[in-house]
Design an enzyme around this catalytic site. Structure first.
Site, PDB file in Angstrom:
ATOM      1  N   GLU A  44      37.911  49.536  56.377  1.00 14.43           N
ATOM      2  CA  GLU A  44      37.275  48.252  56.664  1.00 14.43           C
ATOM      3  C   GLU A  44      37.701  47.190  55.655  1.00 14.43           C
ATOM      4  O   GLU A  44      38.377  47.468  54.671  1.00 14.43           O
ATOM      5  CB  GLU A  44      35.751  48.397  56.630  1.00 14.43           C
ATOM      6  CG  GLU A  44      35.180  49.404  57.619  1.00 14.43           C
ATOM      7  CD  GLU A  44      33.671  49.310  57.702  1.00 14.43           C
ATOM      8  OE1 GLU A  44      33.162  48.188  57.893  1.00 14.43           O
ATOM      9  OE2 GLU A  44      33.013  50.353  57.577  1.00 14.43           O
ATOM     10  N   SER A  45      37.252  45.973  55.893  1.00 17.43           N
ATOM     11  CA  SER A  45      37.403  44.851  54.979  1.00 17.43           C
ATOM     12  C   SER A  45      38.861  44.684  54.560  1.00 17.43           C
ATOM     13  O   SER A  45      39.769  44.763  55.386  1.00 17.43           O
ATOM     14  CB  SER A  45      36.474  45.054  53.775  1.00 17.43           C
ATOM     15  OG  SER A  45      36.438  43.932  52.943  1.00 17.43           O
TER      16      SER A  45
END
Length: 329
Positions: free
Chosen positions: A149-150
């Site tokens: 993620e991110s």
């Protein structure tokens, strides 16, 4: 997804309840559970959210497996629980030992939304693979989940590094089940997700499931069951195209990790009826993995509860876990 925001300050006071009855010990051989590792394994997080006793959840619901979150970087290319708790000898290992002593098992998840990611902290695919392998060996794992993620997900360089590292892990751990989990739109993976899948296919990376998190769409109050099915159809199409698979074969190579109750996105709620509809879809297509975030939240809210420890909707304790316990792929 903001569901993975870490609250390190609360970690020390919340981990104890999740231990069960076993004490810490080195990883030892354990009996196999009835299902392939990770097929139906909700997330359990010891860092916050008043984690329940894992063994009590097993007794109350029939669930046999959990996805333990999260392994992060300690600031270097070394793995640690939440980037701060020791890899072995601490509360996380005690919980895993208790789950196994009760006849269950775990999938260990690397990543999440917050914190230092190994994919970014490790400067090469070989070093990243070694970090993954250290955790696999420490617990004799049968499955891992790479929750990308991110900034780890948004970097093409890191996406390739993760793919290359997982190819090494696959080559060196033939029996290990490997899942990769990332965010999605209502119609399937975004450009980053599509690129990740294409890179995996180009590398010849044979995963057990490409999985998406079908929530936090920021589209307000929408039909979450329908949105999940639409996202899964898009994921299936992307995997089928990248790997040259039929639709049926592609469905068996994908999965999802939902969220229970009120999500991080304004107006967005996943009811128990929604989740059961999603499970019906998963059963009809034989999806390779179904999970949700999180067991910590799988209970009604009481006085003083926060969104990390309850779902925010009217439900019975562990209703979502009980529903998931019936999923066999």
């Amino acid at each position: 997804m903001k569901r993975h925001a870490l609250k390190a300050a609360a970690a020390a006071v919340t981990v104890v309840a999740a231990l069960g009855s076993a004490t810490a010990h080195a990883a030892t051989p354990h009996a196999a559970t009835a299902l392939p590792s990770g097929v139906a394994a909700p997330y359990l997080y010891l860092g916050w959210g008043s984690p329940p006793s894992a063994t009590s959840v097993m007794s109350a619901t029939g669930i046999q497996q959990f996805t333990m979150a999260f392994i992060l970087s300690d600031g270097t290319c070394k793995p640690a629980w939440d980037g701060s708790r020791p890899l072995t000898g601490g509360t996380d290992q005690q919980t895993i030992s208790a789950i196994r002593a009760a006849g269950g098992d775990v999938t260990v998840s690397f990543g999440g939304w917050s914190g230092n990611k190994l994919g970014e902290s490790c400067s090469s695919a070989s070093k990243l693979a070694a970090a993954y392998q250290k955790v696999i060996d420490a617990y004799g794992l049968k499955s891992i989940d790479i929750d990308i993620e991110s900034t780890e997900f948004e970097s093409a360089t890191v996406r390739q590094r993760v793919v290359d590292a997982l190819k090494t892990i696959r080559n060196n751990n033939s029996g290990l089940k490997i899942y990769v989990t990332f965010g999605t739109t209502t119609t399937g993976p975004d450009s980053n997700g599509q690129d990740l899948i294409k890179r995996g296919a180009a590398k010849g990376l044979n995963l057990d499931a490409w999985a998406v998190m079908p929530f936090d769409y920021d589209e307000g109050a929408i039909d979450m069951a329908a949105a999940t099915k639409s996202a899964m159809n898009g994921l299936k199409n992307d995997v089928a195209a990248a790997y040259g698979l039929s639709s049926d074969a592609a469905y068996r190579k994908v999965g999802f990790s939902s969220m229970n109750g009120i999500t991080d996105s304004d107006g967005e709620t996943i009811t128990l009826a929604d989740f059961k509809s999603m499970l019906g879809y998963a059963k009809s297509h034989h999806l390779a993995r179904v999970s949700f975030w999180s067991v910590n939240r799988d209970r009604p809210c009481g006085s003083g509860s926060d969104a990390d420890s309850c779902s925010g909707i009217s439900q019975g304790t562990y209703d979502f876990t009980k529903a998931l316990a019936g999923y066999t792929g």
